[in-house]
Enzyme design. Sequence first.
Site, PDB file in Angstrom:
ATOM      1  N   GLU A  25       0.674  -1.453   0.111  1.00  0.00           N
ATOM      2  CA  GLU A  25       0.340   0.522   0.209  1.00  0.00           C
ATOM      3  C   GLU A  25       1.299   1.122  -0.164  1.00  0.00           C
ATOM      4  O   GLU A  25       1.194   1.310   1.021  1.00  0.00           O
ATOM      5  CB  GLU A  25      -0.715  -0.064   1.339  1.00  0.00           C
ATOM      6  CG  GLU A  25      -2.340   0.762   0.976  1.00  0.00           C
ATOM      7  CD  GLU A  25      -2.665   0.501   2.598  1.00  0.00           C
ATOM      8  OE1 GLU A  25      -2.886  -0.286   2.635  1.00  0.00           O
ATOM      9  OE2 GLU A  25      -3.331   2.054   2.786  1.00  0.00           O
TER      10      GLU A  25
ATOM     11  N   LYS B 252      -7.254  -1.794  10.868  1.00  0.00           N
ATOM     12  CA  LYS B 252      -6.625  -2.048  10.228  1.00  0.00           C
ATOM     13  C   LYS B 252      -5.773  -0.805  10.151  1.00  0.00           C
ATOM     14  O   LYS B 252      -4.359  -1.429   9.419  1.00  0.00           O
ATOM     15  CB  LYS B 252      -7.726  -2.610   9.319  1.00  0.00           C
ATOM     16  CG  LYS B 252      -6.999  -2.790   7.761  1.00  0.00           C
ATOM     17  CD  LYS B 252      -6.463  -1.361   6.875  1.00  0.00           C
ATOM     18  CE  LYS B 252      -6.258  -2.456   5.203  1.00  0.00           C
ATOM     19  NZ  LYS B 252      -5.575  -1.035   4.165  1.00  0.00           N
TER      20      LYS B 252
ATOM     21  N   ASP C 180       4.540 -14.913  10.976  1.00  0.00           N
ATOM     22  CA  ASP C 180       3.644 -15.319  10.572  1.00  0.00           C
ATOM     23  C   ASP C 180       2.330 -13.878  10.953  1.00  0.00           C
ATOM     24  O   ASP C 180       2.022 -13.645  11.980  1.00  0.00           O
ATOM     25  CB  ASP C 180       3.112 -16.438  11.726  1.00  0.00           C
ATOM     26  CG  ASP C 180       1.411 -17.085  11.059  1.00  0.00           C
ATOM     27  OD1 ASP C 180       1.041 -16.136  10.438  1.00  0.00           O
ATOM     28  OD2 ASP C 180       1.315 -18.158  11.283  1.00  0.00           O
TER      29      ASP C 180
ATOM     30  N   HIS D  79      -2.392   9.710   0.313  1.00  0.00           N
ATOM     31  CA  HIS D  79      -2.893   8.212  -0.636  1.00  0.00           C
ATOM     32  C   HIS D  79      -2.403   8.489  -1.875  1.00  0.00           C
ATOM     33  O   HIS D  79      -2.025   8.466  -2.400  1.00  0.00           O
ATOM     34  CB  HIS D  79      -4.147   7.908  -0.010  1.00  0.00           C
ATOM     35  CG  HIS D  79      -5.001   6.906   0.595  1.00  0.00           C
ATOM     36  ND1 HIS D  79      -4.440   6.451   2.054  1.00  0.00           N
ATOM     37  CD2 HIS D  79      -4.926   5.665   0.390  1.00  0.00           C
ATOM     38  CE1 HIS D  79      -4.115   6.160   2.331  1.00  0.00           C
ATOM     39  NE2 HIS D  79      -5.026   4.921   1.706  1.00  0.00           N
TER      40      HIS D  79
HETATM   41  C1  MEV Z   1      -6.029   2.803   5.070  1.00  0.00           C
HETATM   42  O1  MEV Z   1      -4.949   1.703   4.609  1.00  0.00           O
HETATM   43  C2  MEV Z   1      -5.800   2.790   6.359  1.00  0.00           C
HETATM   44  C3  MEV Z   1      -7.033   3.720   7.202  1.00  0.00           C
HETATM   45  O2  MEV Z   1      -8.427   3.615   6.430  1.00  0.00           O
HETATM   46  C4  MEV Z   1      -7.012   3.764   9.149  1.00  0.00           C
HETATM   47  C5  MEV Z   1      -8.052   4.699   9.506  1.00  0.00           C
HETATM   48  O3  MEV Z   1      -9.030   4.954   8.034  1.00  0.00           O
HETATM   49  O4  MEV Z   1      -7.381   4.839  10.477  1.00  0.00           O
HETATM   50  C6  MEV Z   1      -6.326   5.537   6.471  1.00  0.00           C
END
Ligand code: MEV
Length: 447
Positions: A87, A274, A290, A387
């Site tokens: 990413e 995430k 792992d 991003h």
């Molecule tokens: C993107 O890979 C992760 C985010 O969505 C985490 C978040 O929203 O805190 C930017």
Amino acid sequence: MHEKNLIAGFSKWPKSKKIQWLVETYAAHPEETSRDLAGFWHPNKELQRIIDGFSENTISNYALPYGIAPNFLIDGRYFAVPMVIEESSVVAAASSAAKFWADRGGFHTRIIDTRKVGQVHFFWNGDFKLLQEHHDELEKSLLQTVGPLTVNMRKRGGGILDLKLLDLSDLEPGYRQLRVSFETCDSMGANFINSVLEAFAEGLQLFIAQHPALSENPHEVDVLMAILSNYTPECLVEVWVECPEEELGGFAGRFAQAVRIAEIDPYRATTHNKGIFNGIDAVVLASGNDFRAIEACGHAYAARDGQYRSLSKCTVENGLFRFSLEIPLALGTVGGLTKLHPLAKRTLELLGNPSARELMSIVASVGLAQNFAAIRSLITTGIQRGHMKLHLLNILNHLGASEAEITAAQTYFDGKTVSHSAVQHFLNGWREATQVSQGVLMAVKKG
Ligand code: MEV
């Protein structure tokens, strides 16, 4: 289904035969596919042989970027942390958060415990109370059985910490469990734990069958399975950063609100966590650990009170901003792939050959940094600016841009909103203009 799709003995074939069959049977462009598969083989044949051995039916290597997030000040030491992730904005975000906190005392960590867990799941309809009464005897006998298996681990300061018998027959008729805690020092310990558990399973059956008090009971033990648990809530590290509230440029309160929302709303919590795992997985992968085990455990821990919640916490009290993360991380720095994978070995070397405890601190710090960077962007500029800036190169490559076009696009989009259509539009315009100016140049030369 065609006959040719069904295959026997595939695993025994040499790599070249596997590829030939695969592309002839499944590829739209057989020649190009076999060329691409072979194109990723490592030129060092011995190394390729080792990599092939990690898995079954290997025909190529799958490339992922190996990046570095520098300036991580963790417990007073600087680290440049290797991260393996596809990413585009993750490493940049981790690096920026690391720099921000390096100027404010860095990341502080505390290892809460390093206990791992294994289970023998068995069915037995005998008198559980009677079995409990012989717990000490059973424990002694089981520990004796695994003496030779545990001797090396004991020498390193680890081994079996405790052993519990659980009666879960109210949940499932006859279901009982042997739950065992382990200390595996610097190794993740999966093979050690599983070997001990399988020996325990046999020992348990024999103990019950041969014990005079228990064997009178006409019930046989049926061991269903013996396996480690990836839920290790006591293999736990805490990491935190803190600074005066005003150093956050006025967003401390909004930041705390964003974390609070992830505590109360599982939809947001999942995305929030995430983001934490963007950082954690990348370092876990780079170190040959792992990441599926780490993820599974982290998410189970996030739901430990019955609702899935944020793994991190934030407080703003008496002018102090404190942002912290408590996360279970069962990691190893010896064994497994850690020294076998050539780049996992280099990762650990670049991190100063950490102990498992030190690696827990590093990995947790990157997780917190990632979470900090994501929330900071979300509540200030929005996430898409950073991003898409980093995604620009992917779009350009996708559109087959040349080096000159990439440079021109990067200059053009500096400070502008990036989208697939905007980039396509820019490239079309750029290509037309270039063609026109080339035409003019030719005409001038001819003239
Ligand atoms: C993107 O890979 C992760 C985010 O969505 C985490 C978040 O929203 O805190 C930017």
